[in-house]
Design a protein around this motif. Sequence first.
Motif, mmCIF file in Angstrom:
data_model
loop_
_atom_site.group_PDB
_atom_site.id
_atom_site.type_symbol
_atom_site.label_atom_id
_atom_site.label_comp_id
_atom_site.label_asym_id
_atom_site.label_seq_id
_atom_site.Cartn_x
_atom_site.Cartn_y
_atom_site.Cartn_z
ATOM 1 N N VAL A 63 0.865 -1.155 -0.153
ATOM 2 C CA VAL A 63 -0.014 -0.045 -0.049
ATOM 3 C C VAL A 63 0.811 1.197 0.128
ATOM 4 O O VAL A 63 0.549 2.094 -0.882
ATOM 5 N N ALA A 64 1.839 1.139 0.803
ATOM 6 C CA ALA A 64 2.882 2.324 0.785
ATOM 7 C C ALA A 64 3.509 2.778 -0.610
ATOM 8 O O ALA A 64 3.582 3.748 -0.829
ATOM 9 N N ARG A 65 3.958 1.674 -1.118
ATOM 10 C CA ARG A 65 4.632 1.835 -2.368
ATOM 11 C C ARG A 65 3.483 2.420 -3.404
ATOM 12 O O ARG A 65 3.800 3.163 -4.319
ATOM 13 N N ALA A 66 2.298 2.197 -3.421
ATOM 14 C CA ALA A 66 1.012 2.547 -4.276
ATOM 15 C C ALA A 66 0.934 4.020 -3.859
ATOM 16 O O ALA A 66 0.720 4.841 -4.671
ATOM 17 N N MET A 67 1.252 4.318 -2.591
ATOM 18 C CA MET A 67 0.844 5.746 -2.176
ATOM 19 C C MET A 67 2.092 6.466 -2.676
ATOM 20 O O MET A 67 1.793 7.675 -3.044
ATOM 21 N N VAL A 68 3.385 6.065 -2.754
ATOM 22 C CA VAL A 68 4.354 6.959 -3.162
ATOM 23 C C VAL A 68 4.254 7.135 -4.585
ATOM 24 O O VAL A 68 4.213 8.193 -5.272
ATOM 25 N N HIS A 69 3.710 6.102 -5.360
ATOM 26 C CA HIS A 69 3.556 6.239 -7.111
ATOM 27 C C HIS A 69 2.448 7.221 -7.013
ATOM 28 O O HIS A 69 2.336 8.316 -7.954
ATOM 29 N N HIS A 70 1.319 7.321 -6.104
ATOM 30 C CA HIS A 70 0.254 8.340 -6.378
ATOM 31 C C HIS A 70 0.785 9.677 -6.147
ATOM 32 O O HIS A 70 0.201 10.576 -7.002
ATOM 33 N N ARG A 77 12.274 2.216 -2.015
ATOM 34 C CA ARG A 77 11.717 1.312 -1.080
ATOM 35 C C ARG A 77 10.926 1.937 -0.031
ATOM 36 O O ARG A 77 11.562 2.913 0.575
ATOM 37 N N VAL A 78 10.021 1.367 0.543
ATOM 38 C CA VAL A 78 9.197 2.074 1.616
ATOM 39 C C VAL A 78 9.204 0.863 2.847
ATOM 40 O O VAL A 78 8.731 -0.136 2.736
ATOM 41 N N ILE A 79 9.850 1.406 3.838
ATOM 42 C CA ILE A 79 9.945 0.569 5.162
ATOM 43 C C ILE A 79 8.908 0.933 6.199
ATOM 44 O O ILE A 79 8.791 2.087 6.389
ATOM 45 N N VAL A 80 7.953 0.115 6.384
ATOM 46 C CA VAL A 80 6.568 0.586 7.351
ATOM 47 C C VAL A 80 6.890 -0.479 8.530
ATOM 48 O O VAL A 80 6.963 -1.687 8.275
ATOM 49 N N ALA A 81 7.126 0.130 9.609
ATOM 50 C CA ALA A 81 7.165 -0.642 10.894
ATOM 51 C C ALA A 81 5.847 -0.211 11.835
ATOM 52 O O ALA A 81 5.372 0.742 11.707
ATOM 53 N N PHE A 82 5.782 -0.821 12.848
ATOM 54 C CA PHE A 82 4.630 -0.622 13.744
ATOM 55 C C PHE A 82 5.198 -0.589 15.187
ATOM 56 O O PHE A 82 6.221 -1.656 15.685
ATOM 57 N N ARG A 83 4.743 0.166 16.119
ATOM 58 C CA ARG A 83 5.169 0.286 17.427
ATOM 59 C C ARG A 83 4.161 1.283 18.085
ATOM 60 O O ARG A 83 3.353 1.688 17.630
ATOM 61 N N GLU A 92 9.784 9.204 8.359
ATOM 62 C CA GLU A 92 11.188 10.090 8.513
ATOM 63 C C GLU A 92 11.596 10.909 7.213
ATOM 64 O O GLU A 92 11.191 10.471 6.290
ATOM 65 N N LEU A 93 11.813 12.369 7.730
ATOM 66 C CA LEU A 93 11.751 13.312 6.328
ATOM 67 C C LEU A 93 13.135 13.286 5.849
ATOM 68 O O LEU A 93 13.766 14.560 6.031
ATOM 69 N N ALA A 94 13.760 12.327 5.441
ATOM 70 C CA ALA A 94 15.239 12.046 5.164
ATOM 71 C C ALA A 94 15.226 12.216 3.429
ATOM 72 O O ALA A 94 14.165 12.261 2.757
ATOM 73 N N ALA A 95 16.408 12.736 3.061
ATOM 74 C CA ALA A 95 16.506 12.741 1.593
ATOM 75 C C ALA A 95 16.539 11.473 0.805
ATOM 76 O O ALA A 95 16.406 11.436 -0.542
ATOM 77 N N GLY A 96 16.392 10.427 1.538
ATOM 78 C CA GLY A 96 16.212 9.125 0.748
ATOM 79 C C GLY A 96 17.612 8.311 0.907
ATOM 80 O O GLY A 96 18.428 8.561 1.711
ATOM 81 N N PRO A 97 17.714 7.147 0.045
ATOM 82 C CA PRO A 97 16.602 6.863 -0.847
ATOM 83 C C PRO A 97 15.511 6.086 -0.334
ATOM 84 O O PRO A 97 14.504 5.807 -1.301
#
Length: 302
Positions: A63-70, A77-83, A92-97
């Motif tokens: 879902v996150a990849r689809a959101m990035v594409h939208h 690559r989108v890393i999604v963690a839960f805590r 995290e508003l970093a430059a990437g990648p």
Amino acid sequence: MPDNSRRSPVEHGFPHLATVRSAVTALYRRLGRDGVQRFSVSFAPVDAAFADADDLHLGAQRVARAMVHHYRLPDARVIVAFRAMEHAGSVELAAGPEYFVELNDRFRTHRRDIGAALSHEVAHVLLHRLGLEFPGTRDNEILTDTAAAYLGAGWLLLDAFREDATSSQKLGYLTPEEFGYVLAKRAQVFGEDPSPWFTSPQAYTAYAEGRARALREDAQPPLTAAGWAGRRRYARDRRYAREHPGAGAAPGREVPYRFETGGEGLRVAFPCPTCHQRNRVAVRGRVRVRCGLCGAVLDCTT
């Protein structure tokens, strides 16, 4: 993004509308009319679908990849963690990648709302890359909610609103009706009706109330579509402005327009109902005005 799933009651109405309108104007100023038009197709419900049988992390990353594409962000690559956390999510508003998003642990069992949470968090990434922000946390979060909704993904945030006699859930800073208002403004631009996508009855009701508020703005003087009462009030204010140069509207009136007197005579300044940029037009009767920011053509009786 705030998480109101454990708080009651949910705030309703339009308390943040001035900031919402400023956010829409800011989007048009930063993206331009053509840039906004790139988001004419909303995030598809199928791309947010998340079955209980799906793998939690793989599904969230899908879902996150689809959101990035939208959001037309660089493919990464989108890393999604839960805590465990107080809020619904953070990014995290970093430059990437890579993009690193954390979501509240409760989304492990409320998977239908993962897309809603991601629509807000990934919108933060877009605004960061655009260099667009408002001062203060509150206004910046309102900007993010507004951007998510106006650019086609935030209908998921409204659909996450659910309320009954014993519990309630709402994601984001905007009220449900304000989300409805922004979605209605988007619908007017792109000819799109998001209501068939709502699974929450409360979301549909909020959208209807927001749409009614948005439609009223299309019937405010000096727009020709204004009703009889509005035209009569406008005529009185115009007469007052001519008799009292520099005074604007008559005392005690809260109206969206303001009269100005200059070297070229009387002018009226009023907000564009699409982008809320103020336009200034000479008072000379029936005219057609093209908004200098969003390009909307406005029929006016000045």
